[in-house]
Design a protein around this motif. Structure first.
Motif, PDB file in Angstrom:
ATOM      1  N   ILE A   7       0.853  -1.191   0.000  1.00  0.00           N
ATOM      2  CA  ILE A   7       0.000   0.000   0.000  1.00  0.00           C
ATOM      3  C   ILE A   7       0.886   1.237   0.000  1.00  0.00           C
ATOM      4  O   ILE A   7       1.839   1.322   0.777  1.00  0.00           O
ATOM      5  CB  ILE A   7      -0.906   0.024   1.243  1.00  0.00           C
ATOM      6  N   GLU A  49      -5.874   8.985   0.140  1.00  0.00           N
ATOM      7  CA  GLU A  49      -5.777   8.559  -1.248  1.00  0.00           C
ATOM      8  C   GLU A  49      -4.573   7.627  -1.336  1.00  0.00           C
ATOM      9  O   GLU A  49      -3.458   8.006  -0.989  1.00  0.00           O
ATOM     10  CB  GLU A  49      -5.590   9.759  -2.169  1.00  0.00           C
ATOM     11  N   ARG A  51      -2.793   3.766  -3.214  1.00  0.00           N
ATOM     12  CA  ARG A  51      -2.757   2.769  -4.282  1.00  0.00           C
ATOM     13  C   ARG A  51      -2.382   1.441  -3.640  1.00  0.00           C
ATOM     14  O   ARG A  51      -1.547   1.382  -2.740  1.00  0.00           O
ATOM     15  CB  ARG A  51      -1.723   3.164  -5.346  1.00  0.00           C
ATOM     16  N   VAL A  52      -3.004   0.370  -4.105  1.00  0.00           N
ATOM     17  CA  VAL A  52      -2.675  -0.980  -3.646  1.00  0.00           C
ATOM     18  C   VAL A  52      -1.890  -1.651  -4.771  1.00  0.00           C
ATOM     19  O   VAL A  52      -2.405  -1.818  -5.869  1.00  0.00           O
ATOM     20  CB  VAL A  52      -3.956  -1.781  -3.300  1.00  0.00           C
ATOM     21  N   ASP A  56      -4.027  -7.396  -0.529  1.00  0.00           N
ATOM     22  CA  ASP A  56      -5.239  -6.622  -0.280  1.00  0.00           C
ATOM     23  C   ASP A  56      -5.093  -5.902   1.055  1.00  0.00           C
ATOM     24  O   ASP A  56      -4.125  -6.101   1.765  1.00  0.00           O
ATOM     25  CB  ASP A  56      -6.505  -7.490  -0.326  1.00  0.00           C
ATOM     26  N   THR A  57      -6.055  -5.067   1.374  1.00  0.00           N
ATOM     27  CA  THR A  57      -5.945  -4.228   2.568  1.00  0.00           C
ATOM     28  C   THR A  57      -6.693  -4.782   3.771  1.00  0.00           C
ATOM     29  O   THR A  57      -6.911  -4.057   4.732  1.00  0.00           O
ATOM     30  CB  THR A  57      -6.459  -2.811   2.277  1.00  0.00           C
ATOM     31  N   TYR A  83      -9.498  -3.553  -0.021  1.00  0.00           N
ATOM     32  CA  TYR A  83      -9.259  -3.119  -1.396  1.00  0.00           C
ATOM     33  C   TYR A  83      -8.204  -4.031  -1.985  1.00  0.00           C
ATOM     34  O   TYR A  83      -7.231  -4.379  -1.316  1.00  0.00           O
ATOM     35  CB  TYR A  83      -8.729  -1.679  -1.446  1.00  0.00           C
ATOM     36  N   SER A  86      -5.195  -2.725  -8.188  1.00  0.00           N
ATOM     37  CA  SER A  86      -5.875  -2.282  -9.400  1.00  0.00           C
ATOM     38  C   SER A  86      -4.954  -2.533 -10.589  1.00  0.00           C
ATOM     39  O   SER A  86      -3.802  -2.108 -10.583  1.00  0.00           O
ATOM     40  CB  SER A  86      -6.192  -0.784  -9.285  1.00  0.00           C
ATOM     41  N   TYR A  92      -7.439   4.579  -4.790  1.00  0.00           N
ATOM     42  CA  TYR A  92      -8.592   4.394  -3.916  1.00  0.00           C
ATOM     43  C   TYR A  92      -8.668   5.586  -2.982  1.00  0.00           C
ATOM     44  O   TYR A  92      -7.646   6.186  -2.628  1.00  0.00           O
ATOM     45  CB  TYR A  92      -8.441   3.112  -3.084  1.00  0.00           C
ATOM     46  N   LYS A  93      -9.879   5.929  -2.591  1.00  0.00           N
ATOM     47  CA  LYS A  93     -10.094   7.027  -1.648  1.00  0.00           C
ATOM     48  C   LYS A  93     -10.940   6.516  -0.497  1.00  0.00           C
ATOM     49  O   LYS A  93     -11.938   5.831  -0.712  1.00  0.00           O
ATOM     50  CB  LYS A  93     -10.789   8.197  -2.330  1.00  0.00           C
ATOM     51  N   LYS A  94     -10.531   6.855   0.711  1.00  0.00           N
ATOM     52  CA  LYS A  94     -11.256   6.452   1.910  1.00  0.00           C
ATOM     53  C   LYS A  94     -11.485   7.694   2.756  1.00  0.00           C
ATOM     54  O   LYS A  94     -10.549   8.395   3.114  1.00  0.00           O
ATOM     55  CB  LYS A  94     -10.435   5.413   2.690  1.00  0.00           C
TER      56      LYS A  94
END
Length: 140
Positions: A7, A49, A51-52, A56-57, A83, A86, A92-94
């Motif tokens: 991540i 914001e 990126r993976v 996974d998270t 997540y 990709s 991704y936004k959390k």
């Protein structure tokens, strides 16, 4: 095995009711020098914001410790959800839970130092940075 971390935190945003959205770069070493201004009593939330790259998270969480004059005044811990990587490298936004900024002269009288971390359930630290904020009567 890839040398990239699972991540990568690309930005953190401060999203406040009635204020502008502030974008912080975790790689900016000057985040402690110039505190972010937050209006006292305002509802605000933090956004991440990221990126993976692989994996996974699941089990990954955001931990934030807020100190003023060296004393811990607040601690936040929130799971990021699940997540996966990709294939096109999209972000991704959390959005984290909203909080209300403290009010009063005493709350406005200093700078709050924050340590933000993204940590896996196995103890892996994906992001670790410090930033600061101050409370003000109005948005500055």
């Amino acid at each position: 095995m890839s040398e990239q971390p699972d991540i990568v935190l690309l930005a953190m945003t401060v999203n406040a009711e009635g204020g502008e959205r502030l974008r912080l770069d975790p790689a900016d070493s000057g985040l402690l020098a110039g505190p972010v201004a937050i209006k006292e009593g305002a509802q605000y939330s933090l956004g991440l914001e990221f990126r993976v790259n692989h994996g996974d998270t699941a089990g990954v969480r955001y931990i934030q410790v807020v100190k003023r004059a060296g004393v811990t005044v607040d601690k936040l811990e929130e799971g990021l959800g699940v997540y996966g990587p990709s294939s096109d490298g999209s972000l991704y936004k959390k959005e984290l839970a909203a909080e209300e900024a403290p009010t009063g002269l005493q709350a406005r009288s200093g700078t709050y130092k924050v340590r933000s971390r993204i940590v896996g359930d196995d103890g892996t630290v994906y992001a670790d940075f410090e930033w600061s904020y101050k409370l003000a009567k109005d948005w500055q």
